[in-house]
Scaffold this motif. Structure first.
Motif, PDB file in Angstrom:
ATOM      1  N   ILE A 115       0.833  -1.203   0.000  1.00  0.00           N
ATOM      2  CA  ILE A 115       0.000   0.000   0.000  1.00  0.00           C
ATOM      3  C   ILE A 115       0.868   1.253   0.000  1.00  0.00           C
ATOM      4  N   GLU A 116       1.933   1.237   0.806  1.00  0.00           N
ATOM      5  CA  GLU A 116       2.848   2.384   0.846  1.00  0.00           C
ATOM      6  C   GLU A 116       3.469   2.632  -0.537  1.00  0.00           C
ATOM      7  N   PHE A 119       0.851   4.109  -3.006  1.00  0.00           N
ATOM      8  CA  PHE A 119       0.608   5.532  -2.806  1.00  0.00           C
ATOM      9  C   PHE A 119       1.804   6.363  -3.250  1.00  0.00           C
ATOM     10  N   ALA A 156      -4.213  -2.866   6.414  1.00  0.00           N
ATOM     11  CA  ALA A 156      -4.703  -2.013   5.330  1.00  0.00           C
ATOM     12  C   ALA A 156      -5.474  -0.813   5.888  1.00  0.00           C
ATOM     13  N   VAL A 159      -2.932   1.711   7.546  1.00  0.00           N
ATOM     14  CA  VAL A 159      -2.084   2.451   6.606  1.00  0.00           C
ATOM     15  C   VAL A 159      -2.905   3.450   5.792  1.00  0.00           C
ATOM     16  N   VAL A 160      -4.054   3.017   5.293  1.00  0.00           N
ATOM     17  CA  VAL A 160      -4.861   3.895   4.439  1.00  0.00           C
ATOM     18  C   VAL A 160      -5.559   4.979   5.259  1.00  0.00           C
ATOM     19  N   ILE A 161      -6.305   4.570   6.274  1.00  0.00           N
ATOM     20  CA  ILE A 161      -7.101   5.520   7.060  1.00  0.00           C
ATOM     21  C   ILE A 161      -6.250   6.243   8.093  1.00  0.00           C
ATOM     22  N   LYS A 163      -2.832   6.728   8.038  1.00  0.00           N
ATOM     23  CA  LYS A 163      -1.650   7.454   7.575  1.00  0.00           C
ATOM     24  C   LYS A 163      -1.868   8.186   6.259  1.00  0.00           C
ATOM     25  N   GLU A 164      -2.206   7.429   5.210  1.00  0.00           N
ATOM     26  CA  GLU A 164      -2.177   7.994   3.870  1.00  0.00           C
ATOM     27  C   GLU A 164      -3.220   9.088   3.650  1.00  0.00           C
ATOM     28  N   VAL A 165      -4.378   8.978   4.268  1.00  0.00           N
ATOM     29  CA  VAL A 165      -5.382  10.033   4.081  1.00  0.00           C
ATOM     30  C   VAL A 165      -4.927  11.345   4.719  1.00  0.00           C
ATOM     31  N   ASN A 172       0.288  11.751  10.297  1.00  0.00           N
ATOM     32  CA  ASN A 172      -0.781  11.057  11.000  1.00  0.00           C
ATOM     33  C   ASN A 172      -0.946  11.590  12.417  1.00  0.00           C
TER      34      ASN A 172
END
Length: 392
Positions: A115-116, A119, A156, A159-161, A163-165, A172
């Motif tokens: 995922i990292e 992105f 998942a 990482v997505v909710i 960190k990445e958002v 974060n």
């Protein structure tokens, strides 16, 4: 390493100018992981230092190694102890645990890094290194019998909710590893609680109970047992709790191993001794107050024993000290750490249905950390303005 350098140099043109140009962030991640980056700052202000984020993350992983190694041994120890009979060799116990833990670590890194990388490629920036530690932390705070698919979904989500958002590493507001644990706990409570998930294959063997110390104490208090703390102390002695020979999440049982990791973090200057010391102090004071009050069996537990069971020490050392989601000012770190420990024991005692409170305490204080820093800074500004007015 010269051989690896030649291989990377030979394939680099394919990622800088060739068809794989879009995948350059993935190549850069591997190159900078193996070798110190040769990037230099082109504008001020900057500090030149050989230590970068990857090396910092590597030191944290080194601090986690004692918890990982003992966790592997304890998994085998708990499994064969519950079965009864003579224990096999130390090597056999460790090997059994390693075979059970390794798939969880692999799943955590494969899912999280994929995922990292995705992105990073889509945003055309370098791969963030923060997941090197998160990928190790997540398996260590999960029970050994947690299904791998739950680990994957939790990773998942974190990482997505988590960190990445928000923009990735450094942006974060919540600790990603704790967010993964919280998601798994509330989404799949039967897989992360009870007495059948903490000892390997306990659900498949008749007569095996993998109940943790906190779980047993909560049950005794619920049944209004007058000697709850005595029963707990006989089943989970304070020395066994300190050394780690008790059921629990993979990396949280051994306080000794955790303290070794804490020493590494403090000596290298990566972990905040202010947060660690104030967090332990806050937990001890809350446990001492409850011990003196002793309104129920949970409160009457020895304050040191209270700190040695559950994930309290692991959370304070490795989770509360997260430099991104913790307080940034020195005074703020004392306040932040103290409240993490204080609230963790409070939640644990006041809610026997959810005896482990360190997760919620740290997540709550993650949200409060910016406010703590704000008022600390404003207090400092106000104090200095008063000095100017007084002509000092």
């Amino acid at each position: 390493m010269g051989f690896m350098r030649k291989i990377l140099d030979s394939i680099k043109p394919h990622f800088t100018e060739g068809k794989l140009k879009k995948m350059y962030p993935a190549y850069d991640a591997f190159e900078t992981f193996l070798f110190v980056p040769n990037h230099t700052s082109s504008s001020s202000c900057h500090v030149r230092d050989s230590v970068d984020l990857k090396r910092t993350m590597g030191t944290v992983i080194l601090a986690l190694v004692p918890c990982l190694l003992f966790g592997c041994y304890n998994i085998g120890y708990q499994y064969y102890t519950q079965l009864g009979g003579d224990l096999p060799s130390i090597f056999s116990l460790f090997t059994y645990g390693l075979i059970r833990v390794l798939p969880m670590i692999v799943v955590s890194y494969v899912v999280g890094l994929s995922i990292e990388f995705g992105f990073a490629v889509s945003r055309k920036h370098q791969v963030n290194e923060g997941y090197l530690v998160t990928g190790m932390l997540i398996p260590l705070i999960f029970p050994i019998d947690c299904p791998l698919w739950i680990v994957a979904i939790s990773v998942a989500f974190a990482v997505v909710i988590g960190k990445e958002v928000f923009g990735g590493t450094g942006m974060n507001i919540l600790n990603p590893a704790l967010l993964a644990r919280a998601f798994a706990f509330f989404a799949y409570p039967t897989k992360l609680s009870g007495d059948k998930v903490w000892v390997s294959q306990a659900s498949n063997v008749d007569g095996v109970s993998g109940e943790t110390a906190l779980g047993q104490l909560a049950t005794l208090v619920k049944d209004k047992s007058s000697d709850a703390t005595d029963v707990l102390s006989s089943n989970f002695g304070i020395m066994d709790s300190f050394l780690g020979f008790i059921p629990g999440s993979i990396g949280e049982t051994s306080v000794l191993a955790i303290l070794i990791g804490a020493a590494i973090l403090i000596i290298t200057g990566i972990g905040s001794w202010r947060i660690i010391s104030s967090g332990i102090l806050g937990g001890f004071i809350m446990a001492l107050i409850f011990n003196l009050w002793n309104a129920n069996g949970f409160m009457g537990l020895n304050p040191f024993h209270q700190l040695f069971i559950g994930g309290f020490m692991f959370g304070i050392v490795f989770m509360a000290t997260d430099p991104v989601s913790a307080a940034q000012t020195n005074k703020g770190k004392y306040i932040y750490g103290f409240l993490c420990g204080f609230l963790a024991i409070m939640i644990r005692v006041f809610n026997p249905a959810y005896p482990e409170g360190i997760m919620l305490a740290i997540l709550f204080m993650n949200v409060m950390a910016p406010m703590i820093d704000h008022y600390v800074i404003q207090s400092s500004v106000k104090r200095r303005l008063n000095r100017v007015k007084d002509g000092i």
